[in-house]
Structures are given as structure tokens and as C-alpha cells.
Design an enzyme around this catalytic site. Structure first.
Site, short mmCIF file in Angstrom:
data_model
loop_
_atom_site.label_atom_id
_atom_site.label_comp_id
_atom_site.label_asym_id
_atom_site.label_seq_id
_atom_site.Cartn_x
_atom_site.Cartn_y
_atom_site.Cartn_z
N CYS A 1 0.80 -1.23 0.00
CA CYS A 1 0.00 0.00 0.00
C CYS A 1 0.84 1.28 0.00
O CYS A 1 2.05 1.26 -0.03
CB CYS A 1 -0.99 -0.05 1.15
SG CYS A 1 -2.22 -1.34 0.89
N ASP A 2 0.11 2.40 0.11
CA ASP A 2 0.59 3.71 -0.30
C ASP A 2 1.98 4.10 0.17
O ASP A 2 2.85 4.44 -0.63
CB ASP A 2 -0.39 4.79 0.19
CG ASP A 2 -1.74 4.67 -0.48
OD1 ASP A 2 -2.20 3.53 -0.66
OD2 ASP A 2 -2.35 5.69 -0.79
N LYS A 3 2.23 4.11 1.47
CA LYS A 3 3.50 4.60 1.98
C LYS A 3 4.52 3.49 2.15
O LYS A 3 5.70 3.76 2.37
CB LYS A 3 3.31 5.31 3.34
CG LYS A 3 2.22 6.37 3.33
CD LYS A 3 2.38 7.34 2.19
CE LYS A 3 1.12 8.15 1.95
NZ LYS A 3 -0.07 7.37 1.61
N CYS B 1 -6.00 -1.33 -3.66
CA CYS B 1 -7.27 -0.94 -4.29
C CYS B 1 -7.14 -0.78 -5.80
O CYS B 1 -6.13 -0.28 -6.30
CB CYS B 1 -7.80 0.33 -3.65
SG CYS B 1 -8.18 0.11 -1.90
N GLU C 1 -4.35 13.21 3.38
CA GLU C 1 -5.04 13.14 2.11
C GLU C 1 -6.48 13.65 2.27
O GLU C 1 -7.06 13.53 3.35
CB GLU C 1 -5.08 11.69 1.59
CG GLU C 1 -3.74 11.20 1.11
CD GLU C 1 -3.80 9.80 0.51
OE1 GLU C 1 -2.82 9.41 -0.11
OE2 GLU C 1 -4.84 9.12 0.68
N SER D 1 -5.64 11.83 -2.30
CA SER D 1 -5.51 10.42 -2.63
C SER D 1 -5.30 10.26 -4.13
O SER D 1 -5.77 11.07 -4.93
CB SER D 1 -6.78 9.68 -2.22
OG SER D 1 -6.87 8.42 -2.84
#
Length: 554
Positions: free
Chosen positions: A121-123, A193, A444, A470
Site C-alpha cells: 500500500c501507499d507509503k 485498491c 489526504e 488520494s
């Protein structure tokens, strides 16, 4: 050959160390082999991470097949979706530094010879890449893969569909019963996602940088091919170790330019600008926003993946994946083909025989969505150090916009106003004191942007912030405004009714105030106290840099 791990296992003086290693069940043969760290961000709450134990087992199998001894260890991983729109989001971006630091601590203390990094995921992906760049020992990334899109009454949906549905319910355009169906079907599998949001963008760019094997960004999480890819990554890291191919040889200036070109072709998340800057800093390379915009101006946008379009990552996979995007870009001379990659081969070798399998998903250079890339960097008297917008997700009529400011000192007040129907068509919503220091943590803003989209206002209202958006955001959402309000940026002295002028094609973001008026207002302005006084966020707020520098710790 000599290994770093010899420092903990070789010679008479290391008998106590070997004794401890044997306490873990290792044999003498396993101790003699290279030690390979396997950094895993698995946990039970993040959909992108719940299956990473299986990825790690496959990686370790590959390492053993190739003659190494794997050692799995864990690091943190936050789900931005679950953390969204409450104080938890303040911790997401700061976790990137913790991830990088924790990997460095374990790998250096135990003298691992090489690393396989398993994010999703993101980070987590940028944090792991930062660690690899910082330590500069042979390493490779294999992500957990993207989630499949959800199905709802014959159409594909994803997490952002649910966020936007909340706004639709608030505007009376959707029933609560329909919203409940959305939330039940939008996220049907494990994985990051399903759209071109930050997690998937960074996993795709890891492949483009050369730090992940072909397929890293797009092979869906539930597919057995993802397990095979993980085994191949375990095998590949042993080859990288044998050939002494380190991140320093892969993460060159040319590799970053390749990644940016792919980012522009994909229409990736605005957060990539923060993360690529931070990774470049760790490897000792300059990374400035001017270079980002230079590449954007010369690179066509070939893909429109959710939220910019109706395709999802599984469609990009089916069309040939990131290698197909790079093969198309290479036809126009947009890439540096001679860079070294984690396959041990050059990019040019990796692209041999690769072709686009669906021109509807990956458009040819002769028929791009636009002649310029998916991201744009804006400058002006409102953002002297720059701001970022995903221009590929902005409605055409909002590419140029002028409107009155509605100022909010933080996301909660802005979200309340949006959901309360207090924002009018033509307004420019400004959310400030959400930057790296002022937030702290640079939250975000997916909830207010999605609510505007769900209300049908994303082509009528702009949103400007010193915080972040986001990767799932669409609309005229301009983030990373620098300097931030906490650091006396001009955004700190905006007042309701001031007129903001947005010109995305012209790369301008201005307020209709003279320089003298801005200086006069700043003279009367006082920086508020930092919001957090103890704990990790307080430390982060004191040490973090501007978003224009990647929000790195200085």
C-alpha cells in the site's frame, strides 16, 4: 566471495553468534549461505497486506532454490482508506520514514547481504524503496499486487466509487440501500485498491524504475502468477547479489526519468511526486519539480485508469502491463533503454518482443488522450515553490478556472461544509494547515473531493490545499501547495472572497493580490503553535521538510 553476513557468522570469535543462529533452527549449511532479509509488511487489517504471508513464503522458497538463507521480518503498514478523514490520516505519510528506518535497523544490525522487500500500500512501497536506496545493498521489490475491481449491477466499481457514493447520498442522488450494496461489493479481493491510486501507481513505478520484475505493478493479487513472481524475485535477488547489482546501479537519473515518463503516460497519483523525490534524496540525486513538469510536457498520456477513466489495473495487466506501456513509450524515444534493471538485464532487453495487447487500455503514441502527461506542476504567487494536480482527471472546463475562495483551516471543517451543501458552483475551496508541518502529516483529502464528485460538483468546484490528495481523487484538486501555511506560505493569508486563478495548461496558480498586499498580510500573520506536542507526530513536525522536497526528514 566475501559477504556482509560474514561479520556475524565467520571465524572463531563468531561462535556465540552462530550459537544464537542455531537456536533458530539453522543448520551449518544454512549459516554458510548468504543471508537475505525479507522485509514483509503483512498485517490483519489492511486488504493489501492480508495475503503477504503467502508472498513471503514464495519469496523465501525462491531464495532457498537459488542457494540463499532467507530471514523474514516485519514492518508497519497503514491503510489510507481506513485512516481517511479522521486523525489517523496524520500518521500515514510519517509512517513512510518509520518503514525505511525500521528496515535499515534490522538489515544493518544483522548484516544481511541482500534484501527482498514486500510492500503493497501507499507509503509502504516508497518507504521500502527509500530503505533500499539508503542501504545500497542488492535488493528487489515484489508487491502484493492489485485488488480486482468489484462488480455492481453490471459495472465495475472500486473503493473510490464508495467514497463518491457518500456524496451522492448526501445530495439525494443515491439511496442508503444502494450505498450499502456499494460498500459490500466494491472491494472483493485482497490486494491494493483496484484503480491507479497511490499504491498501484508506486508499484507500477517500482517496475519502471527497474527495482521490480516485469509484472510487479499489474499482476492481480489473487492470481497464482503473483506467487510465481514472488518466487522469481527470490531467485533474482541471488543473481543481483552474485553480480553486485545494487540499487545505486539501478536508481540512476535516467531511471527516475523513465519512471516519470511512465507516470505521465499512466496518469498516476500526485503522491508520486513526494515519493520519487524522497527516494532520489536517499540515493543522492537531485529531484526538482521543474524536471517533473518538463517530462510531463513532453510525454503523452496513454492510459485513463480509475479514477480518470473506467479501466482498472486488471485491464492494464490484460493489455500487457507496464512493460507494454514502456514499449509504446520507447517507440517515441521517451525512455532511456540502457538502464540496468533487477532482471540483471537492460530495459531494452526486457522490452524485446513486448507489445500492447489492447489499444483501448494503452493507447498508441499516435492517438493519446493528451499530448502531455497526467500530472502538472503549477507555480504562481499562491504557490511559489510549486503545487501538483492530476490534470488527466480534471474536467476540460475546469482546466482554467477563476473563482472566489472559501477558506477552511483544516479538512474537517471543509468536509462538513461540502456535505452540508454550503459550497457553491464556481467556488475554490481552500484547505490549509494540513501540510507536512501544519497537519502534521499532510493528510489526504479524499473525503471532500469524493463528496464533491458524488454531488456532481467536481466539474464546477476547485479544491486547493497544502495537504495531499488520494490517488483516487478526480476533479480540479490541487495539492502540495508550497510553502505550506504553517511555514508562512501565501496560502496562510487567503481570505474568503479572494479570487484564485487556475490555469493548468499554463501551469499557473495565482491569487489576485499584489505582492505588496501579500507581504502586508504576512506581516500581520503569526504562525499557530504546532498541533501535536508529544509522540512521533511531534518529532515529525519539528523535522519534516517542505512537500516540494518530498516531505523528507531533515
Amino acid at each position: 566471495m566475501a559477504y556482509r553476513s560474514d561479520e556475524v557468522k565467520k571465524g572463531v570469535v563468531r561462535a556465540p553468534h552462530r550459537s544464537l543462529l542455531k537456536a533458530t533452527g539453522l543448520t551449518d549449511e544454512e549459516i554458510r549461505r548468504p543471508f537475505i532479509g525479507v522485509a514483509n509488511s503483512t498485517n490483519d487489517i489492511v486488504p493489501g497486506h492480508i495475503h503477504l504471508d503467502k508472498i513471503a513464503e514464495a519469496v523465501k522458497a525462491g531464495i532457498r532454490l537459488a542457494g540463499g538463507t532467507p530471514f523474514e521480518f516485519t514492518t508497519v503498514g497503514i491503510c489510507d482508506g481506513i485512516a481517511m478523514n479522521h486523525p489517523g490520516m496524520k500518521y500515514s505519510l510519517p509512517s513512510r520514514e518509520v518503514i525505511a528506518d525500521s528496515i535499515e535497523l534490522i538489515a544493518e544490525a544483522h548484516r544481511f547481504d541482500a534484501l527482498v522487500l514486500i510492500p503493497s500500500c501507499d507509503k509502504v512501497t516508497p518507504g521500502m524503496l527509500m530503505a533500499a536506496a539508503r542501504m545500497n545493498i542488492p535488493g528487489i521489490v515484489v508487491s502484493g499486487g492489485p485488488m480486482l475491481a468489484g462488480k455492481y449491477r453490471g459495472k465495475d466499481i472500486d473503493l473510490i466509487s464508495v467514497f463518491e457514493a457518500v456524496g451522492a447520498v448526501g445530495a439525494g442522488r443515491m439511496s442508503n440501500e444502494e450505498l450499502e450494496e456499494y460498500e459490500s461489493y466494491a472491494c472483493p479481493t485482497c490486494g491494493s485498491c483496484a484503480g491507479m491510486f497511490t499504491a498501484n501507481t508506486m508499484n507500477c513505478l517500482t517496475e519502471a524504475l527497474g527495482m521490480g520484475l516485469p509484472g510487479n505493478g499489474t499482476v492481480p493479487a489473487p492470481y497464482s502468477e503473483r506467487i510465481r513472481l514472488a518466487k522469481q524475485a527470490g531467485i533474482a535477488v541471488m543473481s543481483l547479489l552474485e553480480s553486485n547489482i545494487t540499487p545505486g546501479r539501478i536508481l540512476t537519473k535516467e531511471a527516475f526519468r523513465n519512471a516519470l515518463a511512465v507516470d505521465m503516460a499512466l496518469g498516476g497519483s500526485t503522491n508520486t511526486v513526494l515519493h520519487l523525490a524522497a527516494i532520489a534524496h536517499e540515493i543522492g540525486l537531485d529531484f526538482d519539480l521543474g524536471m517533473v513538469d518538463e517530462i510531463s510536457m513532453s510525454t503523452p498520456n496513454l492510459c485513463r485508469i480509475s479514477p480518470a477513466g473506467h479501466h482498472h489495473i486488471e485491464d492494464l495487466y490484460r493489455a500487457g502491463g507496464i512493460m507494454a506501456v514502456m514499449a509504446e513509450l520507447s517507440k517515441g524515444g521517451h525512455l532511456y533503454p540502457d538502464v540496468v534493471t533487477s532482471t540483471g538485464k537492460s530495459l531494452a532487453d526486457n522490452l524485446k518482443g513486448v507489445q500492447v495487447l489492447d489499444a483501448d487500455v494503452i493507447r498508441p503514441l499516435s492517438n493519446p488522450y493528451s499530448k502531455t502527461g497526467g500530472l502538472a506542476i503549477l507555480f504562481g504567487n499562491l504557490t511559489p515553490d510549486g503545487a501538483v494536480v492530476k490534470q488527466s482527471a480534471v474536467a476540460e472546463n475546469m482546466l482554467k478556472h477563476s473563482g472566489p475562495v472559501r477558506v477552511f483551516n483544516g479538512e474537517p471543517a471543509a468536509t462538513e461544509a461540502v456535505l452540508g451543501g454550503k459550497i457553491n458552483p464556481g467556488d475554490v475551496v481552500v484547505i490549509r494547515y494540513e501540510g507536512p508541518k501544519g497537519g502534521p502529516g499532510m493528510r489526504e483529502m479524499l473525503t471532500p473531493t469524493s463528496a464533491l464528485a458524488g454531488m456532481g460538483l467536481d466539474d464546477k468546484v476547485a479544491l486547493v490545499t497544502d495537504g495531499r490528495f488520494s490517488g483516487g481523487t478526480r476533479g480540479a484538486a490541487i495539492g502540495h501547495v508550497s510553502p505550506e501555511a504553517q511555514e508562512a506560505g501565501p496560502i496562510a493569508v487567503l481570505r474568503d472572497g479572494d479570487i484564485v486563478e487556475i490555469d493548468i495548461p499554463g501551469r499557473k496558480l495565482n491569487i489576485n493580490l499584489s505582492d505588496d498586499e501579500i507581504k502586508a498580510r504576512l506581516k500581520d500573520w503569526c504562525a499557530p503553535e504546532l498541533k501535536v506536542k508529544k509522540g512521533y507526530l511531534a518529532l515529525y513536525a519539528r523535522m519534516v521538510s517542505s512537500a516540494a522536497k518530498g516531505a523528507i526528514i531533515e
